[in-house]
Design a protein around this motif. Structure first.
Motif, PDB file in Angstrom:
ATOM      1  N   GLU A   2      -0.230  52.289  45.618  1.00 17.68           N
ATOM      2  CA  GLU A   2      -0.760  50.960  45.333  1.00 17.68           C
ATOM      3  C   GLU A   2      -1.457  50.371  46.548  1.00 17.68           C
ATOM      4  O   GLU A   2      -2.535  49.801  46.450  1.00 17.68           O
ATOM      5  CB  GLU A   2       0.384  50.049  44.872  1.00 17.68           C
ATOM      6  CG  GLU A   2      -0.095  48.651  44.508  1.00 17.68           C
ATOM      7  CD  GLU A   2       1.016  47.776  43.982  1.00 17.68           C
ATOM      8  OE1 GLU A   2       0.846  46.549  43.995  1.00 17.68           O
ATOM      9  OE2 GLU A   2       2.048  48.327  43.572  1.00 17.68           O
ATOM     10  N   LEU A   5      -4.818  51.948  46.974  1.00 17.25           N
ATOM     11  CA  LEU A   5      -5.793  51.409  46.034  1.00 17.25           C
ATOM     12  C   LEU A   5      -6.302  50.050  46.489  1.00 17.25           C
ATOM     13  O   LEU A   5      -7.465  49.706  46.289  1.00 17.25           O
ATOM     14  CB  LEU A   5      -5.178  51.293  44.632  1.00 17.25           C
ATOM     15  CG  LEU A   5      -4.862  52.609  43.909  1.00 17.25           C
ATOM     16  CD1 LEU A   5      -4.015  52.345  42.687  1.00 17.25           C
ATOM     17  CD2 LEU A   5      -6.138  53.321  43.509  1.00 17.25           C
ATOM     18  N   ARG A  74      -9.569  52.113  38.386  1.00 19.82           N
ATOM     19  CA  ARG A  74      -9.067  51.901  37.028  1.00 19.82           C
ATOM     20  C   ARG A  74      -8.331  53.115  36.501  1.00 19.82           C
ATOM     21  O   ARG A  74      -7.454  53.007  35.650  1.00 19.82           O
ATOM     22  CB  ARG A  74     -10.243  51.573  36.083  1.00 19.82           C
ATOM     23  CG  ARG A  74     -10.780  50.172  36.211  1.00 19.82           C
ATOM     24  CD  ARG A  74     -11.574  49.805  34.984  1.00 19.82           C
ATOM     25  NE  ARG A  74     -12.459  50.876  34.566  1.00 19.82           N
ATOM     26  CZ  ARG A  74     -13.786  50.820  34.607  1.00 19.82           C
ATOM     27  NH1 ARG A  74     -14.371  49.751  35.078  1.00 19.82           N
ATOM     28  NH2 ARG A  74     -14.514  51.831  34.186  1.00 19.82           N
ATOM     29  N   ASN A  75      -8.731  54.297  36.997  1.00 20.17           N
ATOM     30  CA  ASN A  75      -8.088  55.536  36.542  1.00 20.17           C
ATOM     31  C   ASN A  75      -6.964  55.981  37.472  1.00 20.17           C
ATOM     32  O   ASN A  75      -6.533  57.138  37.417  1.00 20.17           O
ATOM     33  CB  ASN A  75      -9.134  56.645  36.409  1.00 20.17           C
ATOM     34  CG  ASN A  75     -10.007  56.466  35.189  1.00 20.17           C
ATOM     35  OD1 ASN A  75      -9.613  56.779  34.068  1.00 20.17           O
ATOM     36  ND2 ASN A  75     -11.211  55.939  35.393  1.00 20.17           N
ATOM     37  N   ASN A  76      -6.501  55.029  38.316  1.00 21.11           N
ATOM     38  CA  ASN A  76      -5.342  55.261  39.182  1.00 21.11           C
ATOM     39  C   ASN A  76      -5.505  56.481  40.091  1.00 21.11           C
ATOM     40  O   ASN A  76      -4.533  57.197  40.363  1.00 21.11           O
ATOM     41  CB  ASN A  76      -4.066  55.456  38.339  1.00 21.11           C
ATOM     42  CG  ASN A  76      -3.813  54.292  37.400  1.00 21.11           C
ATOM     43  OD1 ASN A  76      -4.343  53.204  37.592  1.00 21.11           O
ATOM     44  ND2 ASN A  76      -3.004  54.518  36.382  1.00 21.11           N
ATOM     45  N   LEU A 419      -2.692  46.839  40.800  1.00 18.18           N
ATOM     46  CA  LEU A 419      -3.239  47.819  39.883  1.00 18.18           C
ATOM     47  C   LEU A 419      -3.012  47.424  38.437  1.00 18.18           C
ATOM     48  O   LEU A 419      -3.821  47.727  37.562  1.00 18.18           O
ATOM     49  CB  LEU A 419      -2.609  49.195  40.147  1.00 18.18           C
ATOM     50  CG  LEU A 419      -3.091  50.352  39.279  1.00 18.18           C
ATOM     51  CD1 LEU A 419      -4.577  50.585  39.508  1.00 18.18           C
ATOM     52  CD2 LEU A 419      -2.291  51.597  39.565  1.00 18.18           C
ATOM     53  N   THR A 420      -1.933  46.716  38.185  1.00 16.21           N
ATOM     54  CA  THR A 420      -1.595  46.370  36.798  1.00 16.21           C
ATOM     55  C   THR A 420      -2.554  45.360  36.207  1.00 16.21           C
ATOM     56  O   THR A 420      -2.633  45.240  34.982  1.00 16.21           O
ATOM     57  CB  THR A 420      -0.180  45.785  36.727  1.00 16.21           C
ATOM     58  OG1 THR A 420      -0.114  44.625  37.574  1.00 16.21           O
ATOM     59  CG2 THR A 420       0.848  46.801  37.179  1.00 16.21           C
TER      60      THR A 420
END
Length: 423
Positions: A2, A5, A74-76, A419-420
């Motif tokens: 996280e 990201l 968005r695609n982690n 991210l959520t």
């Protein structure tokens, strides 16, 4: 993962890209001002080169790169996002250096050096992004759009290198010069710009669960991929091309009918989908972008007619109007609509008033430019066309500044870094 990201802060980069768009618009205002009023301090030709190059690199390329990186988030995807921050920072600094050097000296050592540097920076992005795309699985058909984007982006640079070579060696062969310019521009606005927009759009549809358009997106991709190279010859029909190339260009132009067929069908299915709830601003921005795409493809098909092709490429107002239809009408309006979707979750939005002012200026500008071009067909000229175009440029710049300052005032939320909360 996280924290990794969160190293790429999309919203801040979007704000920077929008500021760059404002700079592009203000340069356009300055050029239109100089046509109507005295401004001896500015060289019009140099400013035009700076304006066009910065529009490509500082606005459209940067904005699409930002949204493409957001696709990975968005695609982690667990990758080091610091590299994209460094690439975009380098792109930002070099694009401003290029812009200033073009204004000061025109096509000369420093402007060619910095414009060439932006190409090598794009190679770094293409390399790392391709490698990261290969790590993503089960993301619908959009990944192929994005891979084609990278290929076309790299391919377009051949035209830029040819142009830089011609200018650096003072080779003033007009046919070579315009062939290189149109090669670069074609594989930018008909190539990677368009493919990137479609890839971003279809990935968004996939995320919203609109998967029933996937087969149509495949057919649209196939036709656009097959025709993107031969349609370049439509841009240079004024050369004495071999008959075989003329036929290839004409056939590829006719195949654009299928592009319109699948495009319209996709729009119809998306509009009827119950899974989608776009904001009002996004709807009309994307509708205007779709109308611009429809007009562009139609004009591209009509350019296969020799009589119309002569007017399409022989008169500057028509060429400028067509390019603005692509860069502003299709690409920029799509990006603004997507930005609106992105910031909507964080209590922000693209100002409706600012967008309306911008769009009014753009539409009136397109109408005036096309009517100016029709003067060659003995159509009655528009009185005070140049002063009208100046006010259109002012409207567009004012609308963009309104949009940008509104977004920059939007309160920052910590949830943007989570991210959520990413769409």
């Amino acid at each position: 993962m996280e924290n990794n990201l969160n190293l790429f802060k999309t919203k801040q980069w979007v704000q920077i890209a929008l500021i760059n768009f404002c700079v592009v618009a203000l340069a356009g205002v300055t050029m239109r001002y100089k046509i109507n009023f005295s401004l001896p301090e500015i060289n019009q030709q140099n400013l035009m080169h700076g304006h066009s190059h910065f529009a490509f690199v500082g606005w459209i390329a940067m904005a699409l790169m930002i949204l493409m990186v957001r696709y990975l988030i968005r695609n982690n995807l667990p990758t080091n996002y610091k590299k994209y921050n460094w690439i975009l920072t380098a792109e930002l600094l070099v694009s401003y250096a290029m812009f200033v050097s073009f204004i000061i000296e025109g096509y000369a050592f420093w402007s060619i050096l910095f414009s060439t540097a932006t190409i090598f920076i794009s190679y770094f992005f293409i390399f790392f992004y391709w490698r990261d795309l290969n790590k993503i699985r089960n993301t619908g058909f959009s990944i192929l759009w994005l891979k084609a984007t990278l290929v076309l982006w790299a391919f377009s640079s051949l035209g830029a290198f040819m142009l830089a070579y011609l200018m650096a060696h003072h080779i003033m062969i007009q046919d070579l010069y315009f062939s290189a310019v149109y090669f670069f521009m074609h594989f930018q606005y008909n190539g990677w710009f368009l493919f990137a927009c479609f890839g971003i759009f279809f990935s968004y549809m996939h995320r919203l669960g609109v998967d029933h358009i996937s087969s149509l997106s495949k057919w649209l991709f196939i036709i656009m991929a097959v025709t993107v190279v031969p349609t370049y010859f439509l841009s240079i029909l004024w050369l004495r091309l071999p008959l075989a190339l003329v036929w290839i260009a004409d056939i590829s132009g006719v195949l654009q009918l299928f592009v319109l067929y699948y495009f319209i069908k996709i729009l119809f299915l998306v509009q009827r989908s119950k899974n989608i709830q776009f904001s009002w601003s996004t709807k009309w921005l994307w509708r205007l972008s779709s109308i611009s795409f429809f007009l562009k493809i139609t004009l591209q098909m009509l350019s296969t007619i020799p009589y119309l092709s002569h007017y399409a490429f022989g008169f500057r107002p028509i060429v400028i109007g067509y390019l603005h239809l692509s860069f502003v009408g299709i690409i920029s309006l799509f990006i603004l609509g997507y930005i609106n979707e992105f910031i909507h979750r964080f209590r922000g939005h693209v100002s409706g008033v600012g967008a309306i002012i911008f769009v009014i200026g753009f539409i009136v500008q397109e109408v005036v430019l096309m009517l100016q071009g029709l003067e060659a067909m003995n159509v009655q000229p528009i009185k005070s066309a140049n002063i009208i175009l100046f006010y259109c440029a002012v409207l567009m710049a004012g609308g963009l500044i309104w949009i940008t300052t509104g977004i920059m005032r939007t309160q920052q939320h910590e949830e943007e870094l989570s991210l959520t909360t990413v769409k």
